[in-house]
Design a protein around this motif. Structure first.
Motif, PDB file in Angstrom:
ATOM      1  N   ILE A 182       1.849  -6.836   3.240  1.00 46.98           N
ATOM      2  CA  ILE A 182       2.796  -5.712   3.348  1.00 46.98           C
ATOM      3  C   ILE A 182       2.859  -5.293   4.809  1.00 46.98           C
ATOM      4  O   ILE A 182       1.814  -5.160   5.455  1.00 46.98           O
ATOM      5  CB  ILE A 182       2.343  -4.520   2.472  1.00 46.98           C
ATOM      6  CG1 ILE A 182       2.347  -4.917   0.991  1.00 46.98           C
ATOM      7  CG2 ILE A 182       3.240  -3.311   2.695  1.00 46.98           C
ATOM      8  CD1 ILE A 182       1.708  -3.876   0.075  1.00 46.98           C
ATOM      9  N   PRO A 183       4.065  -5.109   5.376  1.00 46.09           N
ATOM     10  CA  PRO A 183       4.144  -4.715   6.795  1.00 46.09           C
ATOM     11  C   PRO A 183       3.449  -3.384   7.057  1.00 46.09           C
ATOM     12  O   PRO A 183       3.576  -2.443   6.278  1.00 46.09           O
ATOM     13  CB  PRO A 183       5.651  -4.633   7.065  1.00 46.09           C
ATOM     14  CG  PRO A 183       6.288  -4.512   5.725  1.00 46.09           C
ATOM     15  CD  PRO A 183       5.393  -5.228   4.764  1.00 46.09           C
ATOM     16  N   LYS A 184       2.737  -3.332   8.166  1.00 43.71           N
ATOM     17  CA  LYS A 184       1.992  -2.117   8.522  1.00 43.71           C
ATOM     18  C   LYS A 184       2.885  -1.161   9.315  1.00 43.71           C
ATOM     19  O   LYS A 184       3.641  -1.570  10.191  1.00 43.71           O
ATOM     20  CB  LYS A 184       0.761  -2.474   9.351  1.00 43.71           C
ATOM     21  CG  LYS A 184      -0.301  -3.219   8.568  1.00 43.71           C
ATOM     22  CD  LYS A 184      -1.480  -3.573   9.455  1.00 43.71           C
ATOM     23  CE  LYS A 184      -2.595  -4.233   8.643  1.00 43.71           C
ATOM     24  NZ  LYS A 184      -2.157  -5.488   7.993  1.00 43.71           N
ATOM     25  N   LEU A 185       2.762   0.127   9.004  1.00 43.05           N
ATOM     26  CA  LEU A 185       3.466   1.157   9.765  1.00 43.05           C
ATOM     27  C   LEU A 185       2.778   1.325  11.119  1.00 43.05           C
ATOM     28  O   LEU A 185       1.558   1.472  11.203  1.00 43.05           O
ATOM     29  CB  LEU A 185       3.445   2.479   9.005  1.00 43.05           C
ATOM     30  CG  LEU A 185       4.112   3.668   9.703  1.00 43.05           C
ATOM     31  CD1 LEU A 185       5.630   3.493   9.741  1.00 43.05           C
ATOM     32  CD2 LEU A 185       3.750   4.973   9.010  1.00 43.05           C
ATOM     33  N   MET A 186       3.581   1.306  12.189  1.00 40.85           N
ATOM     34  CA  MET A 186       3.030   1.464  13.539  1.00 40.85           C
ATOM     35  C   MET A 186       3.107   2.918  13.991  1.00 40.85           C
ATOM     36  O   MET A 186       2.118   3.505  14.386  1.00 40.85           O
ATOM     37  CB  MET A 186       3.777   0.549  14.518  1.00 40.85           C
ATOM     38  CG  MET A 186       3.545  -0.931  14.248  1.00 40.85           C
ATOM     39  SD  MET A 186       4.738  -2.027  15.068  1.00 40.85           S
ATOM     40  CE  MET A 186       4.568  -1.529  16.786  1.00 40.85           C
ATOM     41  N   LEU A 220      -0.588   1.926   2.355  1.00 42.78           N
ATOM     42  CA  LEU A 220      -0.672   0.576   1.801  1.00 42.78           C
ATOM     43  C   LEU A 220      -1.270  -0.368   2.836  1.00 42.78           C
ATOM     44  O   LEU A 220      -0.578  -0.875   3.713  1.00 42.78           O
ATOM     45  CB  LEU A 220       0.715   0.076   1.381  1.00 42.78           C
ATOM     46  CG  LEU A 220       1.401   0.839   0.252  1.00 42.78           C
ATOM     47  CD1 LEU A 220       2.770   0.247  -0.030  1.00 42.78           C
ATOM     48  CD2 LEU A 220       0.547   0.854  -1.014  1.00 42.78           C
ATOM     49  N   ASN A 221      -2.549  -0.577   2.723  1.00 43.60           N
ATOM     50  CA  ASN A 221      -3.244  -1.454   3.659  1.00 43.60           C
ATOM     51  C   ASN A 221      -3.459  -2.805   2.994  1.00 43.60           C
ATOM     52  O   ASN A 221      -4.469  -3.039   2.320  1.00 43.60           O
ATOM     53  CB  ASN A 221      -4.578  -0.829   4.077  1.00 43.60           C
ATOM     54  CG  ASN A 221      -5.308  -1.662   5.103  1.00 43.60           C
ATOM     55  OD1 ASN A 221      -4.700  -2.473   5.797  1.00 43.60           O
ATOM     56  ND2 ASN A 221      -6.606  -1.498   5.183  1.00 43.60           N
ATOM     57  N   LYS A 246      -2.434   2.264  -5.639  1.00 46.66           N
ATOM     58  CA  LYS A 246      -2.265   3.311  -4.639  1.00 46.66           C
ATOM     59  C   LYS A 246      -1.338   4.422  -5.126  1.00 46.66           C
ATOM     60  O   LYS A 246      -1.029   5.364  -4.394  1.00 46.66           O
ATOM     61  CB  LYS A 246      -1.699   2.722  -3.338  1.00 46.66           C
ATOM     62  CG  LYS A 246      -2.647   1.772  -2.623  1.00 46.66           C
ATOM     63  CD  LYS A 246      -3.820   2.505  -2.018  1.00 46.66           C
ATOM     64  CE  LYS A 246      -4.684   1.595  -1.167  1.00 46.66           C
ATOM     65  NZ  LYS A 246      -5.802   2.311  -0.527  1.00 46.66           N
ATOM     66  N   GLY A 247      -0.872   4.310  -6.375  1.00 43.77           N
ATOM     67  CA  GLY A 247      -0.010   5.346  -6.951  1.00 43.77           C
ATOM     68  C   GLY A 247       1.430   5.253  -6.522  1.00 43.77           C
ATOM     69  O   GLY A 247       2.151   6.259  -6.470  1.00 43.77           O
ATOM     70  N   VAL A 248       1.887   4.025  -6.221  1.00 49.91           N
ATOM     71  CA  VAL A 248       3.240   3.820  -5.697  1.00 49.91           C
ATOM     72  C   VAL A 248       3.979   2.777  -6.532  1.00 49.91           C
ATOM     73  O   VAL A 248       3.394   1.770  -6.931  1.00 49.91           O
ATOM     74  CB  VAL A 248       3.188   3.343  -4.225  1.00 49.91           C
ATOM     75  CG1 VAL A 248       4.580   2.960  -3.718  1.00 49.91           C
ATOM     76  CG2 VAL A 248       2.571   4.409  -3.337  1.00 49.91           C
ATOM     77  N   ALA A 249       5.255   3.035  -6.807  1.00 52.19           N
ATOM     78  CA  ALA A 249       6.149   2.035  -7.396  1.00 52.19           C
ATOM     79  C   ALA A 249       7.077   1.543  -6.293  1.00 52.19           C
ATOM     80  O   ALA A 249       7.629   2.348  -5.537  1.00 52.19           O
ATOM     81  CB  ALA A 249       6.969   2.638  -8.537  1.00 52.19           C
ATOM     82  N   HIS A 250       7.241   0.230  -6.175  1.00 53.50           N
ATOM     83  CA  HIS A 250       8.074  -0.322  -5.098  1.00 53.50           C
ATOM     84  C   HIS A 250       9.539   0.067  -5.283  1.00 53.50           C
ATOM     85  O   HIS A 250      10.200   0.503  -4.352  1.00 53.50           O
ATOM     86  CB  HIS A 250       7.924  -1.846  -5.049  1.00 53.50           C
ATOM     87  CG  HIS A 250       8.666  -2.489  -3.922  1.00 53.50           C
ATOM     88  ND1 HIS A 250      10.022  -2.768  -3.983  1.00 53.50           N
ATOM     89  CD2 HIS A 250       8.256  -2.891  -2.689  1.00 53.50           C
ATOM     90  CE1 HIS A 250      10.400  -3.339  -2.843  1.00 53.50           C
ATOM     91  NE2 HIS A 250       9.346  -3.415  -2.042  1.00 53.50           N
ATOM     92  N   GLY A 251      10.073  -0.125  -6.476  1.00 55.55           N
ATOM     93  CA  GLY A 251      11.430   0.304  -6.788  1.00 55.55           C
ATOM     94  C   GLY A 251      12.534  -0.670  -6.413  1.00 55.55           C
ATOM     95  O   GLY A 251      13.706  -0.421  -6.730  1.00 55.55           O
TER      96      GLY A 251
END
Length: 253
Positions: free
Chosen positions: A88-92, A83-84, A146-151
């Motif tokens: 949305i917070p970026k994974l480090m 998820l860019n 992106k094929g994702v549900a937040h939930g």
């Protein structure tokens, strides 16, 4: 007997799920400033990244629930990695430390929407609420593409910074399918109702439905009914955005 089992379980969890105190340095990089929150899934820290001299958020998985949490850990980190989006917070990175699983992500500075609504009594008029909601929808649109549900789209998972909205906490995210699309849409309906109720001043103690308590324009009411599955539900975010744009236009005209 049940009480003894509960005590033993809690003692075991305490021993297994070590919480690191402020000043502790994780993996020679992340200096703990404070614990931001604790849940059944993990422990969240605000940390100082010694490599970049900036703040970040580090999430530690509970070792006591490692088997069940490992799946959630892999899912959340995989989702964040694809998820860019600026809101949305970026994974480090992901890492292990003292046999605990962690991941570090971008720190989003700002105020939690739940606090703004209930502590600071922030109010959103209908047009303002729709504009705000549209911004959230555009983030959800990106996630779904992106094929994702937040939930877990709720007001505690929205951060505000200088009127800019950020969506956080992907711990319950899943691969997108028909059911969890509707779950996200229902959550969006609840979310919109929360911010619309920010201007509501109850004239009496009568418990009435929102359709009577809130004086909304017809288009806004229709959007809510579809999101909350009172009427034929939406099938995609594009249709919701189209209706929200029409509702906003009605306020302008």
């Amino acid at each position: 007997m049940e009480v003894i089992r509960w005590i033993i379980k809690k003692l075991w969890q305490t021993l297994m799920d070590k919480t690191f105190s402020p000043i502790h340095i994780l993996a020679n990089r992340y200096k703990v400033e404070k614990v931001l929150g604790e849940g059944s899934y993990g422990i969240v820290y605000l940390c100082w990244d010694l490599n970049t001299s900036g703040k970040c958020v580090v999430k530690q998985m509970r070792k006591s629930k490692r088997k069940e949490n490992e799946t959630m850990y892999k899912q959340e980190t995989a989702v964040l990695s694809i998820l860019n989006h600026p809101s949305i917070p970026k994974l480090m990175e992901t890492f292990t430390y003292q046999n605990n699983m962690f991941f570090a992500m971008e720190f989003i500075d700002g105020e939690n929407l739940e606090d703004l609504l209930f502590t600071k009594k922030k109010q959103y008029q209908e047009k303002e609420a729709l504009l705000f909601f549209k911004e959230l929808l555009e983030i959800v649109q990106h996630i779904h593409k992106k094929g994702v549900a937040h939930g877990d789209i709720r007001i505690p998972n929205v951060i505000m910074n200088n009127e800019r909205l950020f969506l956080i906490d992907f711990g319950l995210s899943q691969n997108l399918h028909k059911k969890n699309v509707q779950d996200d849409f229902y959550d969006l309906g609840d979310f919109l109702l929360f911010i619309l109720y920010s201007t509501y001043d109850a004239p009496s103690k009568k418990n009435q439905p929102w359709t009577k308590e809130l004086n909304l324009q017809t288009n806004t009411t229709c959007i809510l009914k579809k999101l909350l599955q009172i009427e034929e539900p939406y099938q995609n975010v594009n249709d919701i955005l189209q209706d929200v744009n029409h509702a906003i236009s009605d306020h302008i005209n």
